[in-house]
Scaffold this active site. Structure first.
Site, PDB file in Angstrom:
ATOM      1  N   THR A 109       0.853  -1.195   0.000  1.00 31.03           N
ATOM      2  CA  THR A 109       0.000   0.000   0.000  1.00 31.03           C
ATOM      3  C   THR A 109       0.879   1.231   0.000  1.00 31.03           C
ATOM      4  O   THR A 109       0.950   1.955  -0.972  1.00 31.03           O
ATOM      5  CB  THR A 109      -0.982   0.054   1.179  1.00 31.03           C
ATOM      6  OG1 THR A 109      -1.878  -1.054   1.117  1.00 31.03           O
ATOM      7  CG2 THR A 109      -1.858   1.317   1.084  1.00 31.03           C
ATOM      8  N   TRP A 151       0.304 -10.183   2.086  1.00 33.74           N
ATOM      9  CA  TRP A 151      -0.171  -9.336   0.977  1.00 33.74           C
ATOM     10  C   TRP A 151       0.539  -9.726  -0.324  1.00 33.74           C
ATOM     11  O   TRP A 151      -0.045  -9.675  -1.377  1.00 33.74           O
ATOM     12  CB  TRP A 151       0.091  -7.862   1.289  1.00 33.74           C
ATOM     13  CG  TRP A 151      -1.017  -7.131   1.971  1.00 33.74           C
ATOM     14  CD1 TRP A 151      -1.790  -6.146   1.430  1.00 33.74           C
ATOM     15  CD2 TRP A 151      -1.469  -7.288   3.323  1.00 33.74           C
ATOM     16  NE1 TRP A 151      -2.698  -5.673   2.364  1.00 33.74           N
ATOM     17  CE2 TRP A 151      -2.521  -6.370   3.533  1.00 33.74           C
ATOM     18  CE3 TRP A 151      -1.104  -8.112   4.377  1.00 33.74           C
ATOM     19  CZ2 TRP A 151      -3.200  -6.253   4.751  1.00 33.74           C
ATOM     20  CZ3 TRP A 151      -1.773  -8.005   5.587  1.00 33.74           C
ATOM     21  CH2 TRP A 151      -2.801  -7.089   5.767  1.00 33.74           C
ATOM     22  N   ASN A 192      -4.045 -11.638   0.848  1.00 30.27           N
ATOM     23  CA  ASN A 192      -4.928 -10.491   1.006  1.00 30.27           C
ATOM     24  C   ASN A 192      -5.630 -10.090  -0.294  1.00 30.27           C
ATOM     25  O   ASN A 192      -4.982  -9.852  -1.315  1.00 30.27           O
ATOM     26  CB  ASN A 192      -4.114  -9.289   1.511  1.00 30.27           C
ATOM     27  CG  ASN A 192      -4.971  -8.073   1.768  1.00 30.27           C
ATOM     28  OD1 ASN A 192      -5.743  -8.049   2.714  1.00 30.27           O
ATOM     29  ND2 ASN A 192      -4.844  -7.058   0.922  1.00 30.27           N
ATOM     30  N   GLU A 193      -6.949 -10.041  -0.248  1.00 35.61           N
ATOM     31  CA  GLU A 193      -7.802  -9.490  -1.304  1.00 35.61           C
ATOM     32  C   GLU A 193      -7.537 -10.104  -2.678  1.00 35.61           C
ATOM     33  O   GLU A 193      -7.624  -9.414  -3.703  1.00 35.61           O
ATOM     34  CB  GLU A 193      -7.690  -7.957  -1.331  1.00 35.61           C
ATOM     35  CG  GLU A 193      -8.270  -7.338  -0.064  1.00 35.61           C
ATOM     36  CD  GLU A 193      -8.146  -5.821   0.001  1.00 35.61           C
ATOM     37  OE1 GLU A 193      -7.575  -5.233  -0.927  1.00 35.61           O
ATOM     38  OE2 GLU A 193      -8.618  -5.238   0.994  1.00 35.61           O
ATOM     39  N   GLU A 277     -11.092  -6.688   7.603  1.00 37.52           N
ATOM     40  CA  GLU A 277     -10.443  -5.401   7.376  1.00 37.52           C
ATOM     41  C   GLU A 277     -11.530  -4.386   7.098  1.00 37.52           C
ATOM     42  O   GLU A 277     -12.401  -4.598   6.262  1.00 37.52           O
ATOM     43  CB  GLU A 277      -9.448  -5.436   6.214  1.00 37.52           C
ATOM     44  CG  GLU A 277      -8.751  -4.071   6.008  1.00 37.52           C
ATOM     45  CD  GLU A 277      -7.723  -4.091   4.885  1.00 37.52           C
ATOM     46  OE1 GLU A 277      -7.051  -5.126   4.719  1.00 37.52           O
ATOM     47  OE2 GLU A 277      -7.618  -3.064   4.170  1.00 37.52           O
TER      48      GLU A 277
END
Length: 826
Positions: A109, A151, A192-193, A277
């Protein structure tokens, strides 16, 4: 322009507008004015026999973007205070769940966290800082739950496919490191995601059991959908593997979070479902949305945990999400930090409950049956020895009364009431306070709830709100230097924050003794987000965003042929996930002797724009030898030197100030030593000026020519008025005061407010940090004006162009409405 998704919560804005209207009427009429709204009454029976799910906790995420990086380098006293506010029971946010990133050498990020395993089988259990964060959390609260998630990952994992046998091995190796640190991990996820992989989860669960991690539960999904729940419903193997179904942003990403949702499949699973999250809100304006989401996540969607991203805003101000978290701590050299409103929103649940308590469904709902009035959720200890009810009235427009009766074996007696007032956007940051106790009358307790607040009514004791006085913000002074010789192998260098790759201390090569800094990620990692290949080269940044004229230099050593080293300067705004670029200058030297002076900017879309300003060739440095790179910034002139010889000088007005940094042009080892930043002469800004907005062309003005304390500051067309002229003078700390020529009053922030959007005003000069400003070149003859008090920029509200548009403070975003021209008049 302000991003509409990041504006202060509209409901608090509405309350503020209402308050201003009432104040105006009071001033005009000489009498107090009360809002003419009917109060809503709600009767609640807090019944210990009520049904309800098990409460799993409220937590926050360290990682997903290097947002904890600068905390490590804080002075010991302030670092301990910050950790207390995060984890210590009865003191601050009192987090019940700590979710950490499993570092993967990739920007996740606003930065990259170091992997424990750059290459297969080469494991460093001391790499990174998340071990330390978890240890500090456990030391303050042994009962805190630990949750880990990746991530991204090094490129060797599955040859770029995380959902592989290598991916399982990688996670098992990380858990082994956790065990070495004495940490028991309560929950672990997949990736993640990213779209979940059922066989991966099933194999991961088998590996957990086979390796003795039988108490570590598997959280599935971590996507922005509830697809995992449907998969679990349709597959017994997946159902048996996954212990918790988690979704991201089920209360809507960057919103007021008035409504939360989950799927019917999720609610009928018979297993916990979590907001694994949520958040992504400004530390101050996000307090209201978070208060709603904690309550409404259960009321609307039966989610039994809320996990906020991020835990900290402990990253540099040039980064996109630098304003988000429970505590802002982005100046390790000064020790300054700020505990946000969001921390106290969370404390209203965490300080009065524990994971394992039960929700009481019959004592949870919307006030008066209408979500516009606010919400309430009740919790009870499993043995019914204690209970708490948390109310939020974020959207209420009038006071209302609630009555509480206690039944079902729960204790009565004296009830304690705590509250945080989030209704006022300006002024000092509020804290949670004990507002009094309730005693029953005829067996019933009565409480009046005011709008814009969070309340907790509880039978528990031991709560509190820490009170510390952090140091003032200050400049990172030059000269600054670091030989990198004093670090243990594997450590990161002080103040350096990697954006991609991994920069760690290692024994020097090339005949140099001691330690150097080395880029250690050997290949392109599995990336989390979507940037093009030219956006993921390794680089690390450090320094003061207000540095303007300086020389940055470093010795570099190339270990492999085909490699290049970089020196960065005037590093400014970086886009979201770094996908669209970063404002910076780069000096690049390859092993062949080819060099270039490059400029990157933020005009790209999912790719970086590179512009070559100068280039040439020097004697090939080859590999294994040391060479010195330097960049000098003197106003618009940039001079590049290699081994002390000037190789190029250019004129470029694009970027006027920013951090320094080191980098490589690819994933290979490069070493650095003797890094330094030295001051070059800067313009003396003492004098009297008109301060003109770049975005509107209008002038900073005292409203209506006012001269009294509290006079708002606005923009207005240039009328050559004394109320539009400002005297700049330096303080002993190197900041500037900005004093109105006509009024003799200082440009000031009311009560040193940390609220983004607070309008600036005039105040009697008093030396306060809220009257001191860092005025730094922003390129093309313009400047930014930053508050010493909180690091926010002086800003034209919503980039307005009309007369009397308010001048407010807003977090750094690089927009034209935060840039100013100084037109000297004396």
């Amino acid at each position: 322009m302000h991003n509409v998704l990041s504006l202060p919560d509209r409901h608090i804005r509405r309350l503020a507008a209402m308050a201003a209207l009432l104040l105006g009427l009071a001033l005009l009429t000489g009498r107090a004015v009360s809002p003419a709204y009917a109060a809503t009454d709600t009767a609640i029976t807090v019944d210990g026999t009520s049904g309800g799910r098990t409460f799993d906790g409220v937590g926050a995420i360290s990682g997903g973007g290097g947002n904890t990086r600068l905390l490590v380098d804080y002075p010991a006293t302030q670092r301990s205070q910050i950790l207390d506010y995060l984890f210590k029971p009865g003191y601050g946010a009192a987090l019940q769940i700590l979710k950490v990133e499993i570092g993967g050498d990739v920007n996740s990020t606003d930065g990259a966290e170091i992997s424990h395993e750059h290459t297969k089988g080469s494991i460093d259990c001391d790499a990174g800082y998340e071990w330390w964060v978890m240890e500090q959390a456990k030391a303050r609260n042994p009962d805190i739950k630990l949750f880990a998630l990746a991530w991204g990952a090094p490129g060797w994992v599955g040859n770029g496919n995380f959902y592989s046998t290598d991916g399982i091995t990688y996670l098992m190796d990380w858990l082994g490191c956790a065990h070495q640190h004495g940490l028991s991990i309560d929950y672990i996820g997949g990736l993640n995601e990213k779209t979940y992989n059922a066989s991966f989860y099933q194999n991961l669960k088998s590996a957990l059991v086979a390796n003795g991690y039988t108490s570590t539960e598997l959280v599935g999904g971590d996507e922005t959908t509830w697809n995992i729940a449907t998969g679990m419903k349709n597959s017994s193997a997946l159902y048996n593997a996954v212990d918790v179904a988690g979704a991201h942003y089920p209360c809507t990403y960057q919103s007021a979070m008035t409504t939360c949702s989950s799927s019917a499949d999720a609610q009928s699973l018979g297993k916990p479902i979590w907001a694994s999250e949520n958040g992504s809100e400004n530390a101050e304006t996000g307090a209201g949305p978070v208060a709603r989401a904690i309550n409404r996540g259960y009321l609307d969607a039966k989610m039994s945990a809320y996990i906020n991203w991020p835990m900290l805003a402990s990253d540099y101000q040039n980064l996109f999400f630098h304003d988000q978290g429970l505590i802002t701590a982005n100046q390790p050299w000064s020790g300054a930090y700020s505990v946000s409103r969001t921390a106290w929103s969370i404390a209203h649940t965490t300080q009065f409950t524990s994971p394992g308590w039960k929700y009481l469904d019959t004592a949870s709902g919307y006030l008066g049956g209408d979500r516009a009035n606010g919400s309430y959720v009740s919790y009870a200890a499993p043995d019914k020895s204690a209970w708490s009810t948390v109310f939020e009235t974020m959207d209420a427009t009038a006071s209302q009364t609630v009555t509480l009766d206690v039944a079902g074996g729960l204790p009565g007696g004296t009830l304690h009431v705590w509250s945080t007032d989030l209704s006022q956007p300006g002024g000092a940051t509020p804290r949670m306070v004990h507002t009094g106790d309730l005693t029953a009358s005829g067996g019933t307790y009565s409480l009046t709830l005011d709008p814009g607040r969070v309340y907790t009514v509880t039978t528990t004791t031991g709560q509190g709100a820490g009170t510390t006085t952090p140091p003032s913000r200050n400049r990172l002074s030059m000269p600054y230097s670091d030989t990198f010789a004093g670090y243990g192998t594997g450590q990161e260098a002080k103040y350096f924050a990697a954006m991609n790759g991994a920069f760690q201390a290692a024994p020097c090569a090339g005949g140099r003794t001691g330690q150097c800094l080395r880029q250690t990620a050997p290949q392109k990692p599995i990336i989390w987000w979507y940037p093009a290949s030219n956006a993921v080269q390794p680089y690390t940044i450090m320094g003061d965003i207000g540095w303007s004229n300086y020389t940055v230099s470093s010795d570099v050593l190339l270990e492999k042929s085909g490699s290049s080293a970089e020196l960065l300067g005037r590093v400014g705004t970086q886009t979201k996930f770094s996908a669209g670029g970063m404002n910076a200058y780069h000096l690049r030297l390859s092993d062949t002797g080819a060099w270039s002076l490059l400029k990157t900017d933020t005009n790209g879309t999912n790719a970086w724009n590179w512009t070559t300003l100068a280039g040439g060739t020097v004697t090939a440095p080859g590999t294994g030898t040391w060479h010195k790179l330097s960049l000098t910034f003197q106003d618009s002139t940039i001079t590049a030197k290699i081994d002390g010889n000037a190789v190029g000088a250019v004129t470029d007005t694009g970027f006027g100030a920013g951090l320094a940094g080191l980098g490589t042009a690819g994933y290979y080892p490069v070493e650095y030593s003797n890094f330094s930043v030295t001051h070059e002469p800067v313009s003396d800004l003492s004098g009297t000026y008109k301060i003109v907005s770049v975005s509107s062309g209008k002038v900073l003005t005292a409203y209506n020519g006012g001269t009294s304390d509290g006079t708002p500051v606005v923009q207005k067309a240039d009328a050559n008025s004394g109320s539009q002229q400002w005297k700049l003078a330096y303080t002993s700390a190197g900041y500037l005061t900005v004093t109105g020529v006509t009024s003799g009053k200082a440009l000031d922030i009311n009560a040193a407010s940390t609220w983004p959007g607070a309008q600036l005003q005039l105040g009697t000069p008093g030396g306060s940090v809220s009257q001191q400003w860092l005025i730094a070149p922003a390129g093309s003859g313009t400047y930014t004006i930053e508050s010493r008090s909180n690091g926010y920029k002086v800003d034209v509200y919503k980039a307005g162009t009309t007369d009397n548009t308010p001048i407010d403070q807003w977090f750094t975003n690089g927009s034209g409405n935060q840039r100013w021209k100084l037109v000297k008049v004396a």
